[in-house]
Design a protein around this motif. Structure first.
Motif, PDB file in Angstrom:
ATOM      1  N   LYS A 159       0.815  -1.223   0.000  1.00 47.57           N
ATOM      2  CA  LYS A 159       0.000   0.000   0.000  1.00 47.57           C
ATOM      3  C   LYS A 159       0.842   1.264   0.000  1.00 47.57           C
ATOM      4  CE  LYS A 159      -3.991  -2.132   2.247  1.00 47.57           C
ATOM      5  NZ  LYS A 159      -4.942  -2.085   3.386  1.00 47.57           N
ATOM      6  N   GLY A 160       2.153   1.099  -0.069  1.00 46.35           N
ATOM      7  CA  GLY A 160       3.020   2.270  -0.134  1.00 46.35           C
ATOM      8  C   GLY A 160       3.808   2.486   1.135  1.00 46.35           C
ATOM      9  N   ILE A 161       4.635   3.531   1.121  1.00 49.50           N
ATOM     10  CA  ILE A 161       5.520   3.820   2.248  1.00 49.50           C
ATOM     11  C   ILE A 161       4.764   4.380   3.431  1.00 49.50           C
ATOM     12  CG2 ILE A 161       7.412   5.310   3.017  1.00 49.50           C
ATOM     13  CD1 ILE A 161       8.646   5.057   0.294  1.00 49.50           C
ATOM     14  N   TYR A 162       3.794   5.238   3.154  1.00 45.65           N
ATOM     15  CA  TYR A 162       3.124   5.966   4.236  1.00 45.65           C
ATOM     16  C   TYR A 162       1.942   5.188   4.785  1.00 45.65           C
ATOM     17  CZ  TYR A 162       5.901   9.938   2.708  1.00 45.65           C
ATOM     18  OH  TYR A 162       6.939  10.764   2.389  1.00 45.65           O
ATOM     19  N   LEU A 163       1.908   5.070   6.098  1.00 45.85           N
ATOM     20  CA  LEU A 163       0.748   4.452   6.744  1.00 45.85           C
ATOM     21  C   LEU A 163      -0.433   5.414   6.664  1.00 45.85           C
ATOM     22  CD1 LEU A 163       2.150   2.847  10.015  1.00 45.85           C
ATOM     23  CD2 LEU A 163       1.051   1.667   8.142  1.00 45.85           C
ATOM     24  N   PRO A 164      -1.621   4.915   6.320  1.00 41.85           N
ATOM     25  CA  PRO A 164      -2.800   5.802   6.327  1.00 41.85           C
ATOM     26  C   PRO A 164      -3.099   6.282   7.742  1.00 41.85           C
ATOM     27  CG  PRO A 164      -3.430   3.512   5.983  1.00 41.85           C
ATOM     28  CD  PRO A 164      -1.945   3.561   5.887  1.00 41.85           C
ATOM     29  N   LEU A 165      -3.705   7.457   7.861  1.00 41.11           N
ATOM     30  CA  LEU A 165      -3.961   8.034   9.174  1.00 41.11           C
ATOM     31  C   LEU A 165      -4.932   7.197   9.999  1.00 41.11           C
ATOM     32  CD1 LEU A 165      -4.154  11.839   8.351  1.00 41.11           C
ATOM     33  CD2 LEU A 165      -2.206  10.500   9.148  1.00 41.11           C
ATOM     34  N   ASP A 166      -5.730   6.345   9.346  1.00 37.12           N
ATOM     35  CA  ASP A 166      -6.671   5.511  10.106  1.00 37.12           C
ATOM     36  C   ASP A 166      -6.084   4.142  10.459  1.00 37.12           C
ATOM     37  OD1 ASP A 166      -6.628   4.380   7.603  1.00 37.12           O
ATOM     38  OD2 ASP A 166      -8.797   4.355   7.307  1.00 37.12           O
ATOM     39  N   HIS A 167      -4.787   3.951  10.187  1.00 37.78           N
ATOM     40  CA  HIS A 167      -4.124   2.697  10.537  1.00 37.78           C
ATOM     41  C   HIS A 167      -3.995   2.603  12.063  1.00 37.78           C
ATOM     42  CE1 HIS A 167      -1.299  -0.702   9.955  1.00 37.78           C
ATOM     43  NE2 HIS A 167      -0.701  -0.207  11.029  1.00 37.78           N
ATOM     44  N   ILE A 168      -4.336   1.460  12.636  1.00 35.85           N
ATOM     45  CA  ILE A 168      -4.273   1.289  14.090  1.00 35.85           C
ATOM     46  C   ILE A 168      -2.817   1.081  14.510  1.00 35.85           C
ATOM     47  CG2 ILE A 168      -4.957  -0.158  16.046  1.00 35.85           C
ATOM     48  CD1 ILE A 168      -7.564  -0.728  14.540  1.00 35.85           C
ATOM     49  N   ILE A 169      -2.313   2.032  15.284  1.00 35.87           N
ATOM     50  CA  ILE A 169      -0.905   2.026  15.681  1.00 35.87           C
ATOM     51  C   ILE A 169      -0.710   1.504  17.107  1.00 35.87           C
ATOM     52  CG2 ILE A 169      -0.880   4.387  16.571  1.00 35.87           C
ATOM     53  CD1 ILE A 169       1.907   2.621  14.537  1.00 35.87           C
ATOM     54  N   CYS A 170      -1.768   1.509  17.931  1.00 33.81           N
ATOM     55  CA  CYS A 170      -1.650   1.000  19.299  1.00 33.81           C
ATOM     56  C   CYS A 170      -3.040   0.775  19.869  1.00 33.81           C
ATOM     57  CB  CYS A 170      -0.869   1.974  20.189  1.00 33.81           C
ATOM     58  SG  CYS A 170      -1.618   3.600  20.363  1.00 33.81           S
ATOM     59  N   ARG A 171      -3.086   0.128  21.020  1.00 37.50           N
ATOM     60  CA  ARG A 171      -4.352  -0.125  21.702  1.00 37.50           C
ATOM     61  C   ARG A 171      -4.201   0.131  23.190  1.00 37.50           C
ATOM     62  NH1 ARG A 171      -4.581  -3.485  17.255  1.00 37.50           N
ATOM     63  NH2 ARG A 171      -6.660  -3.746  16.328  1.00 37.50           N
TER      64      ARG A 171
END
Length: 682
Positions: A23-35
């Motif tokens: 999906k490319g280099i940049y993570l989308p802003l809605d990607h779950i990074i932590c919980r």
């Protein structure tokens, strides 16, 4: 290809979502990074990433990107100061942190926090220059200017960032080409200068150390005298407070004063800097009891601040050795050198001192848990949810923090902060500094300007920190001659022999308080900790040297080899006498063993293997061919995992070549005929 985040999960909390590189280099802003601890997801686009669930003790932990803010707790919901330019820089910082989380080495939460702190400085510099963060990273002049703007203590973290970014693929992983700094040598020089000049924690001079031990014992005596009254007052305070609050009557000063007077605690509380008419004074007294018990545990175990603070309620164990002596062990966990993971471990202590403090803390904690409706569990998987020092924030007249089912109970804040009550406690525990104490510190570290350091001025109270207790144990245990270095390393939970040596540095010159005043210090942990160490050292010497089944090399090895050939082998009793007199010692090592009494001044600080001893003909070395062969095999395996061409690889390969050269020399000495070329040359 999907990449998993390189963070440690405790098996309960789910981590960041995998990243699909397609999906490319940049993570989308809605990607779950932590919980969160309860599983609530948080996305890349949020400006604060809650990292609490990934900490060892689930203590509130935030990674925030408000780079113009100094502290996360100063952040509020006001978004007025987030301009378009600032938001763009925050997104750049988030991008760089996702590189670290998905491509970097597994890092402890505090390590990630330190790395993010450097990025926030980078963003502040970018704002001052009116440019983007990427501009600084891609333009040599700006990159050098930012490096020059950093204080020396940040240089090592900045070097780590540059080294990491340089390892990433510019097209597929980073999206830009990192500039090459022209002033890199200056950055490295400043980082080294800071490392070389950083001060160790000071060991306590023996007079102050003795006073602290005695004063802590007196404090525990005083607590035990007032224990029943304090517990009764706490139990009654819960009932009275809830009743007064339910009936909406005044429940502040009137309830507290009457309760303290009823249980005759006024003098006790005032002596400790608390008022005698408030319920908060009772809560403060409970917190101080936990602080005193924790300090006693530090003195008689050598554990770190976090390790002691997060001890579980059930933390005592006793083991009997083969000779019938009972050993008292404190069972807890450490995260140091383990990337933030909790590792179950043990510390040796004494029944009379270490266990005494734990039992006293348990009595107050058990009563406290009971009124909170909580029962501490002994089950190993959840015992850490119930700390030995529970936070007083659960008291209804303090913060009134709710106790949630199944959620870890917070540990009490036991740092030696500057408050009136804390100053009162430290004034009772710590003696004032005099010239004799400074002279003793100068004996331990003669290259440090003790007279010029404001916190060690003559006439003021000793500036106690818990880590001083750890270093003091290392220094005086080393000096006592009772503690083997390997045991000291295990007790201090250090990964390397050199770190234990670093903490014990100066022990050769310090006052041997056990020898000078054995009656006054016979209860110190060093005596109980390594009782019989000399016998264990003697047995190892007899096994590895006198009864060796293979030839020995090196100065001492050749000496004992010749003795054996002449039939002049020492008896076990003679070995014991020489060791007791300090004329002989024995320590196992990667190449064999060392017979040098006291500290070794031959080996270099960064060398984990005794190559300098083998190449310089050290008279204390007992070399074994089987040992060096095994070490070479392990060294080769380690080099296979090191980046080719790196400085580390060059250093490790030089050491390997030295080992291989020594191994050939020993092999030729062992079997000269088998390696003869027939022309006199080996």
């Amino acid at each position: 290809m999907k990449i998993e985040a390189r963070i440690y999960l405790n098996g309960v909390t789910k981590g960041p979502d995998p990243w699909d590189e397609n999906k490319g280099i940049y993570l989308p802003l809605d990607h779950i990074i932590c919980r969160d601890v309860d599983g609530t997801p948080h996305t890349v686009g949020e400006f604060v990433w809650p990292w609490t669930a990934y900490t060892a003790h689930q203590k509130r932990f935030l990674l925030h990107f408000y780079y113009w803010k100094q502290k996360a707790n100063k952040i509020n919901a006001n978004m007025m100061d987030i301009t378009v330019e600032r938001e763009a820089r925050m997104r750049e910082l988030q991008f760089l942190m996702t590189r670290q989380i998905y491509y970097g080495n597994e890092s402890a939460p505090n390590t990630l926090k330190n790395k993010l702190a450097v990025l926030r400085k980078l963003a502040r510099f970018s704002e001052s220059q009116g440019c983007a963060v990427r501009d600084v990273l891609t333009q040599t002049a700006l990159l050098d200017a930012f490096g020059a703007s950093l204080p020396n203590q940040i240089m090592a973290d900045w070097i780590t960032w540059i080294t990491f970014l340089r390892q990433l693929d510019p097209q597929m992983q980073l999206g830009f080409t990192l500039a090459t700094p022209k002033c890199w040598k200056e950055v490295e020089r400043r980082a080294k200068e800071y490392r070389d000049n950083v001060h160790q924690f000071a060991p306590l001079p023996t007079r102050i150390y003795a006073a602290l031990i005695n004063n802590l014992s007196a404090e525990l005596d005083d607590i035990e005298v007032h224990k029943s009254r304090l517990m009764a007052a706490l139990r009654e305070a819960f009932d009275l407070y809830h009743h007064a609050k339910a009936t909406e009557t005044e429940h502040g000063l009137r309830i507290g004063g009457a309760l303290i007077k009823k249980h005759n605690l006024g003098a006790y509380l005032e002596r400790r800097g608390y008022g005698s008419n408030q319920l908060r004074s009772i809560g403060g007294a409970l917190r101080e009891i936990f602080q005193v018990c924790k300090l006693q545990i530090h003195v008689f175990s050598g554990m770190r601040d976090t390790e002691a603070r997060h001890l579980p309620f059930h933390c005592m164990a006793s083991e009997e050795s083969n000779h019938g002596r009972k050993h008292c062990l404190i069972i807890g966990s450490t995260t140091k050198f383990n990337k933030g993971r909790r590792l179950r471990t043990k510390w040796v202590t004494t029944e009379r001192d270490g266990f005494r403090a734990i039992r006293l803390a348990q009595e107050f904690a058990a009563m406290y848990y009971k009124v909170l409706g909580v029962t501490p569990s002994k089950a190993d998987d959840i015992k850490d949810n119930y700390p030995l020092f529970p936070s007083t924030a659960y008291l209804p007249w303090m913060m009134g923090q709710p106790v949630l089912p199944g959620v870890r109970i917070s540990a009490c804040g036991t740092k030696l902060s500057h408050t009136d009550a804390m100053d009162s406690m430290l004034s009772r525990l710590c003696a004032t500094i005099d010239e004799q104490d400074i002279a003793e510190l100068e004996d331990i570290d003669p290259f440090r300007a003790w007279h010029e350091e404001s916190e060690f001025m003559v006439g003021q109270r000793w500036p106690l920190t818990t880590h001083q207790l750890r270093r003091s144990l290392a220094v005086y245990a080393n000096a006592s001659g009772l503690v083997r270095l390997s045991s000291l390393r295990r007790q201090l939970q250090h990964m390397t022999r050199e770190m234990a040596l670093y903490y014990g540095r100066g022990s050769t010159f310090c006052k041997n308080f056990i020898a000078d005043d054995p009656a006054g210090f016979k209860k110190h942990i060093a005596v109980d900790w390594q009782d019989g160490a000399e016998e264990a050292e003697m047995l190892a010497f007899v096994r590895d040297v006198l009864n060796s089944a293979e030839p020995m090399f090196g100065g001492a090895g050749n000496f004992y080899e010749r003795q054996r050939e002449r039939g002049e082998v020492m008896s076990r009793e003679e070995v014991g006498k020489q060791m007791k007199a300090g004329l002989l010692a024995y320590r196992d090592g990667p190449l064999g063993g060392c017979t040098r009494p006291g500290m070794c001044e031959t080996r270099k600080g960064l060398n984990l293997i005794d190559t300098v001893c083998a190449t310089n003909g050290c008279k204390h070395l007992i070399g074994k061919h089987s040992k060096i062969v095994q070490t070479i095999r392990l060294k080769r395996a380690a080099i296979a995992h090191i980046t080719p061409g790196s400085i580390t690889e060059v250093m490790e390969r030089e050491e390997l070549e030295t080992l291989e050269r020594v191994e050939r020399e020993w092999r030729l000495q062992e079997h000269p005929a088998a390696h003869s070329t027939g022309d006199g040359n080996a």
